[in-house]
Write a protein that holds these residues in place. Structure first.
Motif, PDB file in Angstrom:
ATOM      1  N   LEU A 185       8.762  -6.136  -1.919  1.00  0.00           N
ATOM      2  CA  LEU A 185       7.968  -5.092  -2.569  1.00  0.00           C
ATOM      3  C   LEU A 185       6.516  -5.138  -2.118  1.00  0.00           C
ATOM      4  CD1 LEU A 185       9.388  -5.187  -6.223  1.00  0.00           C
ATOM      5  CD2 LEU A 185       9.836  -3.479  -4.440  1.00  0.00           C
ATOM      6  N   VAL A 186       5.988  -6.340  -1.920  1.00  0.00           N
ATOM      7  CA  VAL A 186       4.615  -6.472  -1.425  1.00  0.00           C
ATOM      8  C   VAL A 186       4.504  -5.890  -0.018  1.00  0.00           C
ATOM      9  CG1 VAL A 186       2.839  -8.119  -0.733  1.00  0.00           C
ATOM     10  CG2 VAL A 186       4.097  -8.466  -2.861  1.00  0.00           C
ATOM     11  N   LEU A 237       6.372  -3.538   1.271  1.00  0.00           N
ATOM     12  CA  LEU A 237       6.459  -2.079   1.158  1.00  0.00           C
ATOM     13  C   LEU A 237       5.162  -1.498   0.589  1.00  0.00           C
ATOM     14  CD1 LEU A 237      10.104  -1.661  -0.202  1.00  0.00           C
ATOM     15  CD2 LEU A 237       9.273  -1.268   2.124  1.00  0.00           C
ATOM     16  N   ALA A 238       4.514  -2.250  -0.302  1.00  0.00           N
ATOM     17  CA  ALA A 238       3.265  -1.753  -0.893  1.00  0.00           C
ATOM     18  C   ALA A 238       2.172  -1.616   0.152  1.00  0.00           C
ATOM     19  CB  ALA A 238       2.818  -2.693  -2.013  1.00  0.00           C
ATOM     20  N   THR A 239       2.205  -2.458   1.176  1.00  0.00           N
ATOM     21  CA  THR A 239       1.180  -2.361   2.217  1.00  0.00           C
ATOM     22  C   THR A 239       1.284  -1.064   3.008  1.00  0.00           C
ATOM     23  OG1 THR A 239       2.586  -3.514   3.842  1.00  0.00           O
ATOM     24  CG2 THR A 239       1.140  -4.861   2.463  1.00  0.00           C
ATOM     25  N   VAL A 276       1.542   1.905   1.830  1.00  0.00           N
ATOM     26  CA  VAL A 276       0.860   3.020   1.166  1.00  0.00           C
ATOM     27  C   VAL A 276      -0.648   2.805   1.090  1.00  0.00           C
ATOM     28  CG1 VAL A 276       2.915   3.535  -0.186  1.00  0.00           C
ATOM     29  CG2 VAL A 276       1.176   2.019  -1.140  1.00  0.00           C
ATOM     30  N   ILE A 277      -1.139   1.704   1.628  1.00  0.00           N
ATOM     31  CA  ILE A 277      -2.578   1.428   1.615  1.00  0.00           C
ATOM     32  C   ILE A 277      -3.176   1.882   2.942  1.00  0.00           C
ATOM     33  CG2 ILE A 277      -4.366  -0.334   1.394  1.00  0.00           C
ATOM     34  CD1 ILE A 277      -2.399  -2.039  -0.147  1.00  0.00           C
ATOM     35  N   GLY A 319       3.720  -3.915   8.033  1.00  0.00           N
ATOM     36  CA  GLY A 319       4.799  -3.847   7.064  1.00  0.00           C
ATOM     37  C   GLY A 319       5.938  -2.937   7.494  1.00  0.00           C
TER      38      GLY A 319
END
Length: 275
Positions: free
Chosen positions: A109-110, A112-114, A116-117, A150
């Motif tokens: 999840l971390v 994948l979160a990268t 969207v940044i 990512g």
């Protein structure tokens, strides 16, 4: 029976027409750039073929834009970043796909979160880290900020999951360790995904203007896109010369994509499909 056959043919015709229209819309600007680059000085962008074809614009653009050094810098940066991403994405993707450890899903999840940044939000902390490491105005400033990605980790993780576990179990019985399994079994089978990641990364780095603009000021580190931006400021009204420079900067990545397009399409089509 005849009616269904006619409907099928009508659907094919409509699909073909839509595809041709889409291709025309996409290719029209490329034709304008290409034809204008061969036009005489002072001409304006036009879709029609020039009457007098000349390669003089390409020679002038190459010399005035000093693209030789820019090509060398972009090639070094793109190859280095691509190599780093292939290695890090393969290792991390394999760990997330096959290894069982606590926190694996949270780590995914971390990753994948990268995605969207936006990179622009991280530019200040990245700049401070590079300054602390005395890497500003070096190749390291152009390579290290995007050495890990990512998207590449997730892409290879998804592709590794499509490969049957039985192949790894057979390799383990033969005495192979984890790295040998990754190198000799999974990576050869994951060639479409690796080619896809290679093309995505290389093209993105070749077209990147943000990092050279923010992290470097030395003329010796100019990349193709930075040289093209400076060239555009100098020759704003000379359309044929500017279109020749755009073509020079675009041809390498277009040729690279055409060479690897079959593996690219296969990698995109099969990623995420489990057997």
């Amino acid at each position: 029976m005849m009616k269904s056959s006619w409907n099928l043919k009508s659907g094919d015709i409509v699909s073909l027409a839509v595809l041709l229209l889409g291709a025309f819309i996409v290719l029209l600007p490329l034709f304008v750039v290409f034809f204008t680059s061969f036009a005489p000085p002072g001409a304006t962008p036009d879709i029609t073929m020039p009457r007098n074809w000349s390669l003089g614009n390409y020679n002038d653009a190459w010399q005035r834009g000093k693209f030789l050094l820019a090509f060398a810098n972009s090639t070094v940066v793109a190859i280095a970043v691509t190599a780093f991403q292939l290695v890090t994405s393969a290792l991390a993707g394999y760990a997330l796909a096959r290894l069982k450890f606590r926190g694996r899903q949270a780590l995914l999840l971390v990753v994948l979160a990268t995605l969207v940044i936006p990179f622009q939000l991280l530019v200040i902390p990245i700049f401070l880290v590079l300054k602390w490491g005395h890497l500003i105005n070096t190749y390291g400033a152009l390579i290290l900020p995007t050495a890990v990605n990512g998207f590449g980790i997730f892409l290879l993780r998804q592709y590794f999951q499509t490969i049957p576990v039985e192949l790894e179990e057979a390799a383990i019985i033969d005495g192979a360790n984890r790295l040998q399994i990754l190198w000799r079994v999974l990576l050869p089978l994951a060639r479409p995904a690796l080619v896809t990641l290679f093309l995505f990364t290389f093209i993105a780095e070749w077209n990147d203007l943000f990092k050279p603009l923010v992290f470097t000021t030395r003329p010796e580190l100019r990349t193709v896109q930075l040289a093209l931006a400076e060239f555009q400021e100098q020759f704003t009204n000379n359309w044929p010369l500017m279109m020749a420079a755009v073509t020079i900067a675009t041809v390498p990545v277009m040729a690279l994509f055409l060479i690897g397009q079959r593996q690219f399409i296969r990698g995109i089509a099969t990623t995420g499909i489990k057997n």
